[in-house]
Scaffold this motif. Structure first.
Motif, short mmCIF file in Angstrom:
data_model
loop_
_atom_site.label_atom_id
_atom_site.label_comp_id
_atom_site.label_asym_id
_atom_site.label_seq_id
_atom_site.Cartn_x
_atom_site.Cartn_y
_atom_site.Cartn_z
N ASN A 30 43.81 38.24 33.94
CA ASN A 30 44.80 38.95 33.12
C ASN A 30 46.11 39.21 33.86
OD1 ASN A 30 42.88 39.17 31.00
ND2 ASN A 30 42.05 40.99 31.97
N GLY A 31 46.22 38.76 35.12
CA GLY A 31 47.45 38.97 35.90
C GLY A 31 47.47 40.35 36.52
N LYS A 65 43.77 48.54 36.74
CA LYS A 65 42.88 49.08 37.78
C LYS A 65 43.31 48.52 39.13
CE LYS A 65 38.81 49.98 35.13
NZ LYS A 65 37.41 50.27 35.27
N VAL A 66 43.11 49.31 40.16
CA VAL A 66 43.45 48.88 41.52
C VAL A 66 42.49 47.77 41.94
CG1 VAL A 66 43.62 49.57 43.94
CG2 VAL A 66 44.37 51.15 42.12
N ILE A 82 49.53 48.90 46.42
CA ILE A 82 48.33 48.51 45.70
C ILE A 82 48.62 47.34 44.76
CG2 ILE A 82 47.21 50.76 45.81
CD1 ILE A 82 48.18 51.21 42.88
N GLY A 83 47.62 46.55 44.51
CA GLY A 83 47.69 45.52 43.48
C GLY A 83 46.99 46.04 42.25
N VAL A 84 47.70 46.02 41.13
CA VAL A 84 47.15 46.54 39.88
C VAL A 84 46.81 45.36 38.97
CG1 VAL A 84 47.61 47.95 37.84
CG2 VAL A 84 48.50 48.66 40.08
N GLN A 85 45.52 45.23 38.65
CA GLN A 85 45.08 44.18 37.73
C GLN A 85 45.28 44.69 36.31
OE1 GLN A 85 40.93 43.22 38.00
NE2 GLN A 85 41.19 41.32 36.87
N PHE A 86 45.98 43.87 35.49
CA PHE A 86 46.24 44.26 34.11
C PHE A 86 44.93 44.32 33.32
CE2 PHE A 86 50.57 41.86 34.27
CZ PHE A 86 51.08 42.83 35.13
N MET A 87 44.80 45.34 32.48
CA MET A 87 43.68 45.41 31.54
C MET A 87 43.92 44.35 30.46
SD MET A 87 41.64 47.95 32.30
CE MET A 87 41.50 49.64 32.79
#
Length: 115
Positions: A30-31, A65-66, A82-87
């Motif tokens: 999801n990027g 989410k991290v 932090i890297g945030v993964q898209f929901m």
């Protein structure tokens, strides 16, 4: 009484396409985006990010989410954050598509904030 943990709210302003390239995490499902921050997070923490893309004034909300943590280490050139993964949401999918359109044609041979 149980306490409900609410997602943290953070903001990131990406000033140009080069900074967007260094921050975008295409390898995540999801990027995702790298967000510079000195706040402490754990993997899988829920976060809500307001993202401002290059040449835009509007802040776009992103839920995620991290998925990546870069600690404050003085021996690396990578920033703390932090890297945030898209929901998986229609709004996040729209943002991911917009980011990928902005990055089309950019040479992918430069280091990023994560890899």
């Amino acid at each position: 009484m149980s306490s409900i943990q609410r997602p943290s709210i953070i903001s990131v302003v990406l000033t140009d396409k080069h900074e967007l390239y260094k921050s975008y995490m295409s390898f995540l499902k999801n990027g995702g985006l790298f967000v510079p921050t000195s706040r402490l997070f754990n993997l899988q923490d829920e976060v809500f990010v307001f993202v401002t893309l290059p040449d835009e004034v509007e802040r776009r909300p992103v839920s995620g989410k991290v998925a990546w943590i870069s600690p404050n280490v003085h021996t690396t050139a990578r920033p703390q954050g932090i890297g945030v993964q898209f929901m998986d949401t229609p709004e996040n999918d729209s943002l991911r598509t917009q980011i990928e359109v902005l990055l089309a044609g950019i040479a992918a041979d430069q280091p990023t904030h994560t890899m």
